[in-house]
Design a protein around this motif. Sequence first.
Motif, PDB file in Angstrom:
ATOM      1  N   LEU A  11       1.053   3.786  -3.209  1.00 21.46           N
ATOM      2  CA  LEU A  11       0.430   5.059  -3.171  1.00 21.46           C
ATOM      3  C   LEU A  11       1.520   6.055  -3.499  1.00 21.46           C
ATOM      4  CD1 LEU A  11      -0.694   5.093   0.483  1.00 21.46           C
ATOM      5  CD2 LEU A  11      -1.892   5.882  -1.421  1.00 21.46           C
ATOM      6  N   GLY A  16      -6.229  -1.482   1.095  1.00 22.17           N
ATOM      7  CA  GLY A  16      -6.514  -1.232   2.427  1.00 22.17           C
ATOM      8  C   GLY A  16      -7.955  -1.737   3.028  1.00 22.17           C
ATOM      9  N   LEU A  17      -8.977  -1.436   2.126  1.00 16.61           N
ATOM     10  CA  LEU A  17     -10.292  -2.423   2.552  1.00 16.61           C
ATOM     11  C   LEU A  17     -10.035  -3.828   2.558  1.00 16.61           C
ATOM     12  CD1 LEU A  17     -12.481   0.292   0.632  1.00 16.61           C
ATOM     13  CD2 LEU A  17     -12.061   0.205   3.024  1.00 16.61           C
ATOM     14  N   LEU A  31      -4.746   6.079  -7.359  1.00 17.69           N
ATOM     15  CA  LEU A  31      -4.542   6.086  -6.239  1.00 17.69           C
ATOM     16  C   LEU A  31      -5.722   5.197  -5.480  1.00 17.69           C
ATOM     17  CD1 LEU A  31      -3.389   9.581  -5.332  1.00 17.69           C
ATOM     18  CD2 LEU A  31      -2.248   7.563  -4.845  1.00 17.69           C
ATOM     19  N   ILE A  32      -6.737   4.911  -6.285  1.00 13.12           N
ATOM     20  CA  ILE A  32      -7.744   4.171  -5.599  1.00 13.12           C
ATOM     21  C   ILE A  32      -7.613   2.671  -5.342  1.00 13.12           C
ATOM     22  CG2 ILE A  32      -8.698   3.355  -7.886  1.00 13.12           C
ATOM     23  CD1 ILE A  32     -11.721   3.769  -6.736  1.00 13.12           C
ATOM     24  N   VAL A  65      -6.062   2.196  -1.722  1.00 17.11           N
ATOM     25  CA  VAL A  65      -7.457   2.276  -1.134  1.00 17.11           C
ATOM     26  C   VAL A  65      -8.241   0.996  -1.069  1.00 17.11           C
ATOM     27  CG1 VAL A  65      -9.440   3.617  -0.727  1.00 17.11           C
ATOM     28  CG2 VAL A  65      -7.349   4.919  -1.424  1.00 17.11           C
ATOM     29  N   ILE A  66      -8.349   0.457  -2.259  1.00 17.52           N
ATOM     30  CA  ILE A  66      -9.050  -0.807  -2.147  1.00 17.52           C
ATOM     31  C   ILE A  66      -8.240  -2.001  -1.497  1.00 17.52           C
ATOM     32  CG2 ILE A  66      -9.945  -2.749  -3.807  1.00 17.52           C
ATOM     33  CD1 ILE A  66     -10.581  -0.248  -5.774  1.00 17.52           C
ATOM     34  N   ILE A 121       1.009  -1.152  -0.124  1.00 15.58           N
ATOM     35  CA  ILE A 121       0.008  -0.214   0.227  1.00 15.58           C
ATOM     36  C   ILE A 121       0.941   1.222  -0.002  1.00 15.58           C
ATOM     37  CG2 ILE A 121      -1.455   1.407   1.413  1.00 15.58           C
ATOM     38  CD1 ILE A 121      -2.723  -1.113   2.298  1.00 15.58           C
TER      39      ILE A 121
END
Length: 318
Positions: free
Chosen positions: A190, A208-209, A201-202, A205-206, A186
């Motif tokens: 980033l 991380g989820l 950048l999504i 984020v995905i 991640i």
Amino acid sequence: MSESFNQEQNPSEEKFTSSFPPKPIVEEKSQNALRRSLISLAIYALMFYFLFDRNIVYIAAILLVLIIHEMGHFLFMKLFNYSNVKIFIIPLLGAFTSGKKQQVSQWQLSLIILAGPLPGIIIGCLLFWLNKDLKNETIEMLYSSFLVINLLNCLPFFPLDGGRLIETLFFKENYIIRLVFGIISIIVLLFLFAYLNPILLIVPVIIGLELYNENKHQKIREYLKHEKINYHVDYVNLPDKDYWLIRDCLIFSFPKKYNLLTPGKYEYAIVEPIVIQQINAVLQVNLNPDLNLFKRVLMVLFYIGIFVGPILLFLLNR
């Protein structure tokens, strides 16, 4: 185990041991999957055209690279008898191929991963060699697309193919190492995607989820292991009782997400398709570690060669 599964909320307690109805049947809809893939492919092309002001030839080249990449994964999954193999196109972000197989070979999984980027890198190198005398701008754009996209995908960070290969070879069964590897991925992605294209950048984020959800799922597995409930099984062979008990665990772990569901109340709900997806995420395949250390080292050397080969080709033909 988390506090979600304390003695007062134990889903296997006697108060929850009513009769268990059959688990929902999952219907495979291959035609719908194909239709969704084609629609997603069209949306991908349109978004590239309008958002990045790219010409049709460039967009066609990107789509060709993606299709050849995913067809590599697809064909090798079919070769190794995976079921329900599908290709998903994600507008702007790329694509991925999914399939199901309960008994997974480390060797076969490594080949499936490499079958994505390797053909594109070979094609890119051949086009570069062909164009060294022609100096054609269209061919130059095409080999650049093949090489850049596939070499980027080979970087050793999850969920890129390079990261998936390293994970498969060394620590796919070790949750702690996978968690640390995911966090490092991640952070790196980033910075990388912020430099390449902020829209990407999504992706971290995905990730991380997904790590957050995987942490929850791992706690559920620890509970299931303690209760001697087998989670190394596919959905088809999952006993009805285990389905509903895992469902209770999900309700306790994600109370906001499943606030309309009551643990111990074993009846179908409108959100059952989402529950099934989550249960499939909790279930794990059986990985056969059929690569010894020597073979894994050879695989890593081959992986390094994927980067070295194109670099040498460029240097020798400057």
